[in-house]
Motif scaffolding. Sequence first.
Motif, PDB file in Angstrom:
ATOM      1  N   ASN A 135       0.941  -3.219   8.225  1.00 45.33           N
ATOM      2  CA  ASN A 135       0.734  -1.789   8.032  1.00 45.33           C
ATOM      3  C   ASN A 135       2.304  -1.399   8.440  1.00 45.33           C
ATOM      4  O   ASN A 135       2.263  -0.190   9.008  1.00 45.33           O
ATOM      5  CB  ASN A 135      -0.204  -1.197   9.240  1.00 45.33           C
ATOM      6  CG  ASN A 135      -0.666   0.065   8.490  1.00 45.33           C
ATOM      7  OD1 ASN A 135      -0.862   0.486   7.280  1.00 45.33           O
ATOM      8  ND2 ASN A 135      -0.873   1.171   9.299  1.00 45.33           N
TER       9      ASN A 135
ATOM     10  N   ASP B  54      -2.878   6.630  -5.652  1.00 48.15           N
ATOM     11  CA  ASP B  54      -3.765   5.293  -5.928  1.00 48.15           C
ATOM     12  C   ASP B  54      -2.988   4.495  -4.800  1.00 48.15           C
ATOM     13  O   ASP B  54      -1.743   4.273  -5.231  1.00 48.15           O
ATOM     14  CB  ASP B  54      -3.817   4.834  -7.357  1.00 48.15           C
ATOM     15  CG  ASP B  54      -4.649   3.591  -7.445  1.00 48.15           C
ATOM     16  OD1 ASP B  54      -4.480   2.827  -6.388  1.00 48.15           O
ATOM     17  OD2 ASP B  54      -5.402   3.532  -8.308  1.00 48.15           O
ATOM     18  N   GLU B  55      -3.429   4.192  -3.711  1.00 44.14           N
ATOM     19  CA  GLU B  55      -2.724   3.247  -2.649  1.00 44.14           C
ATOM     20  C   GLU B  55      -2.405   2.008  -3.339  1.00 44.14           C
ATOM     21  O   GLU B  55      -1.070   1.296  -2.922  1.00 44.14           O
ATOM     22  CB  GLU B  55      -3.344   3.284  -1.403  1.00 44.14           C
ATOM     23  CG  GLU B  55      -4.633   2.224  -1.709  1.00 44.14           C
ATOM     24  CD  GLU B  55      -5.281   2.283  -0.167  1.00 44.14           C
ATOM     25  OE1 GLU B  55      -6.103   1.263  -0.216  1.00 44.14           O
ATOM     26  OE2 GLU B  55      -5.079   2.970   0.839  1.00 44.14           O
ATOM     27  N   ASN B  56      -2.885   1.426  -4.440  1.00 42.83           N
ATOM     28  CA  ASN B  56      -2.602  -0.030  -5.023  1.00 42.83           C
ATOM     29  C   ASN B  56      -1.694   0.251  -6.082  1.00 42.83           C
ATOM     30  O   ASN B  56      -0.542  -0.705  -6.214  1.00 42.83           O
ATOM     31  CB  ASN B  56      -3.918  -0.230  -5.597  1.00 42.83           C
ATOM     32  CG  ASN B  56      -4.728  -0.712  -4.364  1.00 42.83           C
ATOM     33  OD1 ASN B  56      -4.611  -1.317  -3.429  1.00 42.83           O
ATOM     34  ND2 ASN B  56      -6.206  -0.335  -4.721  1.00 42.83           N
TER      35      ASN B  56
ATOM     36  N   LYS C 178       0.965  -1.112   0.145  1.00 40.73           N
ATOM     37  CA  LYS C 178       0.005   0.018  -0.045  1.00 40.73           C
ATOM     38  C   LYS C 178       0.842   1.236   0.085  1.00 40.73           C
ATOM     39  O   LYS C 178       1.877   1.292   0.801  1.00 40.73           O
ATOM     40  CB  LYS C 178      -0.875   0.043   1.181  1.00 40.73           C
ATOM     41  CG  LYS C 178      -1.715   1.166   1.569  1.00 40.73           C
ATOM     42  CD  LYS C 178      -2.777   1.209   2.414  1.00 40.73           C
ATOM     43  CE  LYS C 178      -2.090   0.922   3.901  1.00 40.73           C
ATOM     44  NZ  LYS C 178      -2.930   1.130   4.952  1.00 40.73           N
ATOM     45  N   TYR C 179       0.371   2.055  -0.930  1.00 38.61           N
ATOM     46  CA  TYR C 179       1.436   3.457  -1.103  1.00 38.61           C
ATOM     47  C   TYR C 179       0.695   4.644  -0.245  1.00 38.61           C
ATOM     48  O   TYR C 179      -0.381   4.682  -0.463  1.00 38.61           O
ATOM     49  CB  TYR C 179       1.549   3.642  -2.554  1.00 38.61           C
ATOM     50  CG  TYR C 179       2.491   2.913  -3.198  1.00 38.61           C
ATOM     51  CD1 TYR C 179       4.004   2.769  -3.228  1.00 38.61           C
ATOM     52  CD2 TYR C 179       1.767   1.790  -4.057  1.00 38.61           C
ATOM     53  CE1 TYR C 179       4.550   1.791  -3.783  1.00 38.61           C
ATOM     54  CE2 TYR C 179       2.485   0.947  -4.755  1.00 38.61           C
ATOM     55  CZ  TYR C 179       3.809   0.864  -4.568  1.00 38.61           C
ATOM     56  OH  TYR C 179       4.522  -0.055  -5.182  1.00 38.61           O
ATOM     57  N   ILE C 180       1.483   5.365   0.526  1.00 37.41           N
ATOM     58  CA  ILE C 180       1.113   6.592   1.318  1.00 37.41           C
ATOM     59  C   ILE C 180       1.745   7.620   0.907  1.00 37.41           C
ATOM     60  O   ILE C 180       2.837   7.666   0.885  1.00 37.41           O
ATOM     61  CB  ILE C 180       1.104   6.088   2.604  1.00 37.41           C
ATOM     62  CG1 ILE C 180       0.427   4.898   3.235  1.00 37.41           C
ATOM     63  CG2 ILE C 180       0.769   7.208   3.579  1.00 37.41           C
ATOM     64  CD1 ILE C 180      -0.964   4.896   2.900  1.00 37.41           C
TER      65      ILE C 180
ATOM     66  N   GLY D 206       0.216   3.050  -7.005  1.00 38.57           N
ATOM     67  CA  GLY D 206       1.137   4.501  -6.582  1.00 38.57           C
ATOM     68  C   GLY D 206       1.080   5.494  -7.835  1.00 38.57           C
ATOM     69  O   GLY D 206       1.958   6.235  -7.774  1.00 38.57           O
TER      70      GLY D 206
ATOM     71  N   ARG E  24       0.499  -4.165   3.333  1.00 40.76           N
ATOM     72  CA  ARG E  24      -1.300  -3.831   3.677  1.00 40.76           C
ATOM     73  C   ARG E  24      -1.525  -4.740   4.919  1.00 40.76           C
ATOM     74  O   ARG E  24      -2.616  -4.223   5.791  1.00 40.76           O
ATOM     75  CB  ARG E  24      -1.790  -4.268   2.713  1.00 40.76           C
ATOM     76  CG  ARG E  24      -3.419  -4.040   2.371  1.00 40.76           C
ATOM     77  CD  ARG E  24      -4.154  -4.206   1.336  1.00 40.76           C
ATOM     78  NE  ARG E  24      -3.501  -3.541   0.143  1.00 40.76           N
ATOM     79  CZ  ARG E  24      -3.823  -2.351  -0.282  1.00 40.76           C
ATOM     80  NH1 ARG E  24      -4.743  -1.651   0.475  1.00 40.76           N
ATOM     81  NH2 ARG E  24      -3.424  -1.826  -1.314  1.00 40.76           N
TER      82      ARG E  24
END
Length: 551
Positions: A130, A98-100, A83-85, A102, A127
Amino acid sequence: MKLGKVEFCHFLQILALFLCLSGMNQAELSRSRSKPYFQSGRTRTKRSWVWNQFFVLEEYMGTDPLYVGKLHSDVDKGDGSIKYILSGEGASSIFIIDENTGDIHATKRLDREEQAYYTLRAQALDRLTNKPVEPESEFVIKIQDINDNEPKFLDGPYTAGVPEMSPVGTSVVQVTATDADDPTYGNSARVVYSILQGQPYFSVEPKTGVIKTALPNMDREAKDQYLLVIQAKDMVGQNGGLSGTTSVTVTLTDVNDNPPRFPRRSYQYNVPESLPVSSVVARIKAADADVGPNAEMEYKIVDGDGLGVFKISVDKETQEGIITIQKELDFEAKTSYTLRIEAANMHVDPRFLSLGPFSDMTTVKIIVEDVDEPPVFTSRLYSMVVSEAAKVGTIIGTVAAHDPDASNSPVRYSIDRNTDLERYFNIDANSGVITTAKSLDRETNAVHNITVLAMESQNPAQIGRGYVAITILDINDNAPEFAMEYETTVCENAQPGQVIQKISAIDKDDPPNGHQFYFSLTAEAANNHNFTLQDNKGDVTPYLSGAVNLY
């Protein structure tokens, strides 16, 4: 096909976006090929992502979010476990990820002039746990400039001055335009200057914006103000560049390049001979097209028969020469005067001496006009004497007056009865002989001051006045008088020879050496042997006294 300003801007936006995305894809590809490594304890492994800055074109006008770039970690196997933050400036509000996948997009139109770059931080998280699978990394999104700002003259409109007759190339003023576009990228902020209005009198330096004179001998007296329009154009002045304009009002300041000149070679003025001293006879002015100190003048009388009779000064406000009288005028003595007057600039500029002398001459003729003047007496004050014993009709003296005008009209005399209310005197209307009209009494009035009027026969309104002081000479026409009424008392036991009263007398007459009185008892009193009178003979004081003694 010709492109308008708006179409050209859109074309530049699409081209920059294409180049930007192409560069980002290449960067993304190079990153995806790097082998991941993990750090455990002190063992270092190769990082699986290294961030460079992204580029995004400003002023994007599309309806869909603008694609900025892609974050990808080699740890990501594409199974959705990563997951991208995104955090930092503009995260979530301007930039979304887009957290999936990037993928980063911009959701708002960006303006480089408001903010040129954004600093963000990215993380790749497991994911399920975390927990980060990559160290947090910082990167920059730089807003790519397009030429969307025209040059602006923030200090305009301008006003400036330059001396008239300045040489070609004299600097007038410098104008400066600013362009909000990126000066480090392309030519969007590279400005060149040109003059749209104001030729051929002025020019402007293309790079500096310095305005200069372009013609010699510009004359303020012919035209004193010019309106210039200066343009600043970006893109180094190439086609498609944006431009802005400003106005420059240039005023030619005065220099002393015009000598004073009298409009006429000669002037004539008529003045009455009765004009008082210090009165203004005339105002003359030499014309000077200059202004201010360059038009200041001084006047002087350099020649003529009026030297000493007239003087000339300058009116500081109007620069006129003011001619005034210094001495009384007399038509019968002199009927005209001629003055030679010079006007000269006070502040001469040596650069323009070749234009001629900065002075000029003119002639002023002053005609003295005859004025019907009243008769004038030969003396301001007549002194006369007459005895108080003079009979009526006795001649006291003569006054004389004459008409000073050329006509020399006959004069008639009279006495101003306000100065001779009792009418003691008469005057012969033709000869001016003054006689007694009544008996005179020195003791009543020792001096008579009378005014004699002299009138022109042809113009009785012209009246001259003479003053006569008549002194009355004394005669001995008054008997002595006792100084007071005496009433004397005496004691019954008074001794013989005792003085019981002193008496004195006065006389209204006034002889030069004073009076001498003689005292005696009347015959009736002399028969009274109880009293005697002692006369103090030889005493010449005004008040002589006698002493009454008890006998």
